[in-house]
Design a protein around this motif. Sequence first.
Motif, PDB file in Angstrom:
ATOM      1  N   GLY A  58       1.374  -1.001   0.185  1.00 20.84           N
ATOM      2  CA  GLY A  58      -0.173  -0.249  -0.507  1.00 20.84           C
ATOM      3  C   GLY A  58       1.149   1.458   0.183  1.00 20.84           C
ATOM      4  O   GLY A  58       0.108   2.478  -0.005  1.00 20.84           O
ATOM      5  N   ASN A  59       2.019   0.980  -0.144  1.00 16.54           N
ATOM      6  CA  ASN A  59       2.961   2.363   0.057  1.00 16.54           C
ATOM      7  C   ASN A  59       4.387   1.351  -0.877  1.00 16.54           C
ATOM      8  O   ASN A  59       4.851   0.726  -0.519  1.00 16.54           O
ATOM      9  CB  ASN A  59       3.777   2.306   0.969  1.00 16.54           C
ATOM     10  N   VAL A  60       4.407   3.100  -1.762  1.00 16.84           N
ATOM     11  CA  VAL A  60       5.915   2.498  -2.806  1.00 16.84           C
ATOM     12  C   VAL A  60       7.553   2.674  -2.422  1.00 16.84           C
ATOM     13  O   VAL A  60       7.721   1.775  -2.682  1.00 16.84           O
ATOM     14  CB  VAL A  60       6.016   3.470  -3.820  1.00 16.84           C
ATOM     15  N   SER A  67       8.215   2.899  -9.209  1.00 19.80           N
ATOM     16  CA  SER A  67       7.054   4.339  -9.869  1.00 19.80           C
ATOM     17  C   SER A  67       7.795   3.878 -11.662  1.00 19.80           C
ATOM     18  O   SER A  67       6.438   3.622 -12.174  1.00 19.80           O
ATOM     19  CB  SER A  67       7.502   5.113  -9.180  1.00 19.80           C
ATOM     20  N   MET A  68       8.436   3.851 -11.585  1.00 24.17           N
ATOM     21  CA  MET A  68       8.909   3.602 -13.671  1.00 24.17           C
ATOM     22  C   MET A  68       8.718   2.192 -13.447  1.00 24.17           C
ATOM     23  O   MET A  68       7.869   1.759 -15.115  1.00 24.17           O
ATOM     24  CB  MET A  68      10.515   3.874 -14.024  1.00 24.17           C
ATOM     25  N   GLN A  69       8.410   1.568 -12.842  1.00 27.37           N
ATOM     26  CA  GLN A  69       8.118   0.032 -13.718  1.00 27.37           C
ATOM     27  C   GLN A  69       6.536   0.258 -13.387  1.00 27.37           C
ATOM     28  O   GLN A  69       5.799  -0.632 -14.320  1.00 27.37           O
ATOM     29  CB  GLN A  69       8.920  -1.303 -12.718  1.00 27.37           C
ATOM     30  N   VAL A  70       5.922   0.330 -12.471  1.00 21.60           N
ATOM     31  CA  VAL A  70       4.485   0.367 -12.058  1.00 21.60           C
ATOM     32  C   VAL A  70       3.856   1.299 -13.546  1.00 21.60           C
ATOM     33  O   VAL A  70       2.859   0.826 -14.132  1.00 21.60           O
ATOM     34  CB  VAL A  70       3.723   0.642 -10.847  1.00 21.60           C
ATOM     35  N   ARG A  71       4.623   2.193 -13.609  1.00 25.54           N
ATOM     36  CA  ARG A  71       3.894   3.481 -14.901  1.00 25.54           C
ATOM     37  C   ARG A  71       4.297   2.243 -16.114  1.00 25.54           C
ATOM     38  O   ARG A  71       3.135   2.389 -16.841  1.00 25.54           O
ATOM     39  CB  ARG A  71       5.268   4.405 -15.020  1.00 25.54           C
ATOM     40  N   LYS A  72       5.267   2.021 -16.407  1.00 23.18           N
ATOM     41  CA  LYS A  72       5.137   0.776 -17.282  1.00 23.18           C
ATOM     42  C   LYS A  72       4.387  -0.416 -17.481  1.00 23.18           C
ATOM     43  O   LYS A  72       4.127  -1.076 -18.727  1.00 23.18           O
ATOM     44  CB  LYS A  72       6.532  -0.046 -16.981  1.00 23.18           C
ATOM     45  N   LEU A  73       3.925  -0.472 -16.405  1.00 21.37           N
ATOM     46  CA  LEU A  73       3.249  -1.704 -16.731  1.00 21.37           C
ATOM     47  C   LEU A  73       1.305  -1.142 -16.921  1.00 21.37           C
ATOM     48  O   LEU A  73       0.983  -1.364 -18.018  1.00 21.37           O
ATOM     49  CB  LEU A  73       3.147  -2.289 -15.365  1.00 21.37           C
ATOM     50  N   PHE A 124      -3.357   2.506  -9.852  1.00 22.20           N
ATOM     51  CA  PHE A 124      -2.960   2.762  -8.669  1.00 22.20           C
ATOM     52  C   PHE A 124      -3.590   4.164  -8.269  1.00 22.20           C
ATOM     53  O   PHE A 124      -3.594   4.908  -9.090  1.00 22.20           O
ATOM     54  CB  PHE A 124      -2.343   2.680  -7.795  1.00 22.20           C
ATOM     55  N   GLU A 125      -3.958   4.822  -7.430  1.00 23.71           N
ATOM     56  CA  GLU A 125      -4.377   5.480  -7.153  1.00 23.71           C
ATOM     57  C   GLU A 125      -3.663   6.430  -6.308  1.00 23.71           C
ATOM     58  O   GLU A 125      -3.617   5.797  -4.990  1.00 23.71           O
ATOM     59  CB  GLU A 125      -6.375   5.251  -6.419  1.00 23.71           C
ATOM     60  N   GLY A 157      -3.897   3.020  -3.308  1.00 29.41           N
ATOM     61  CA  GLY A 157      -4.444   2.113  -3.624  1.00 29.41           C
ATOM     62  C   GLY A 157      -5.448   1.308  -4.991  1.00 29.41           C
ATOM     63  O   GLY A 157      -4.800   1.969  -5.223  1.00 29.41           O
ATOM     64  N   LEU A 158      -5.765   0.477  -5.143  1.00 29.54           N
ATOM     65  CA  LEU A 158      -5.943   0.386  -5.944  1.00 29.54           C
ATOM     66  C   LEU A 158      -6.746   0.303  -6.691  1.00 29.54           C
ATOM     67  O   LEU A 158      -8.302   0.844  -6.274  1.00 29.54           O
ATOM     68  CB  LEU A 158      -5.723  -1.664  -6.116  1.00 29.54           C
ATOM     69  N   THR A 159      -6.906   0.697  -8.160  1.00 32.33           N
ATOM     70  CA  THR A 159      -8.577   0.939  -8.883  1.00 32.33           C
ATOM     71  C   THR A 159      -9.250  -0.335  -8.694  1.00 32.33           C
ATOM     72  O   THR A 159      -8.374  -0.993  -8.340  1.00 32.33           O
ATOM     73  CB  THR A 159      -8.096   1.684 -10.222  1.00 32.33           C
TER      74      THR A 159
END
Length: 304
Positions: free
Chosen positions: A30-32, A47-53, A62-63, A70-72
């Motif tokens: 629940g926290n990067v 953060s970069m890998q999350v944006r890539k996904l 994520f919101e 939190g998950l969208t």
Amino acid sequence: MADIRKSDGAMYPPLESDLLRIFAAVAQAGNVTHAADRLGRTQSAISMQVRKLEDSIGAKLFERGPRGVGLTMEGQRLLPYAKRIVGLVDETTAAMRTLPLDGPVRVGIPEEYNQTVLPNALAGFAEAHPGAEVTVFCGYTAQQMEALEADELDLAVIFEWDGGISGELLAIDPTVWVASVAHNLHLERPVPVAFYRRSVWCREFAQRSLERHAIPYRVAYTSDTSSGLRSAVASGLAIAPLARSNIPPGARELTLADGFPVVDSSRVVLKRNPRRGGPAIDGMADLIRKSFGPLTAGLDQAFG
């Protein structure tokens, strides 16, 4: 993973398992920042890998909020798939990095666990290590102890109820009085009971528990096996002393509220042959240990 076609006919790139692992870690934390610490990476890299996904999927996962993420709705939809894929990758990695074991492994198990705790584990071991020659002997404690002394077994799962056997404690599995839910035999006097034939344990524990509580009884059924006692219970012929984990369908434990005490607090013990050892035997011992996990109730110490 195969490419997935977008609604406009274009193709999404295949999802990478490493990106799914990072996504699952962030979702769990629940926290990067916390996820980055657990994965041993920097926050910016995560953060970069999350944006890539998110770019690969074409949806926000994520919101962001003041206290974390939190998950969208799309993130919630992806999470169970991500966990399954990451788990399968980990399982595959572990399997490929585990050296196959070979050689004979002779294991003794009680009949009580012949159809519950151990069969799938023993079969799984044999399948994972085809070079290991697994031989299983199903018998009661006295038989297994004799086989160990005669060097006919490498490992034995046995019951200990009087402190006389040393070994590794796998679980506590109390013996209790068991009756069919469709009959009220426990209300009869004398109550019909099923006993093991020629059993010192029955005399010292099962019979004594009835006598100490002034419960009149008659021996209505005898057997050399626990399956025989289960049959007597299921058919409504008698009540019987059985391991709590071995209560058959359609039967229930008789408690103090019914007027019946616990017979004993049997310890399930893993006994090893001191004259035999090796990786295959150690591997089987570890598998047996894990198989009793649901029964251990946090007990992982040895005694004796």
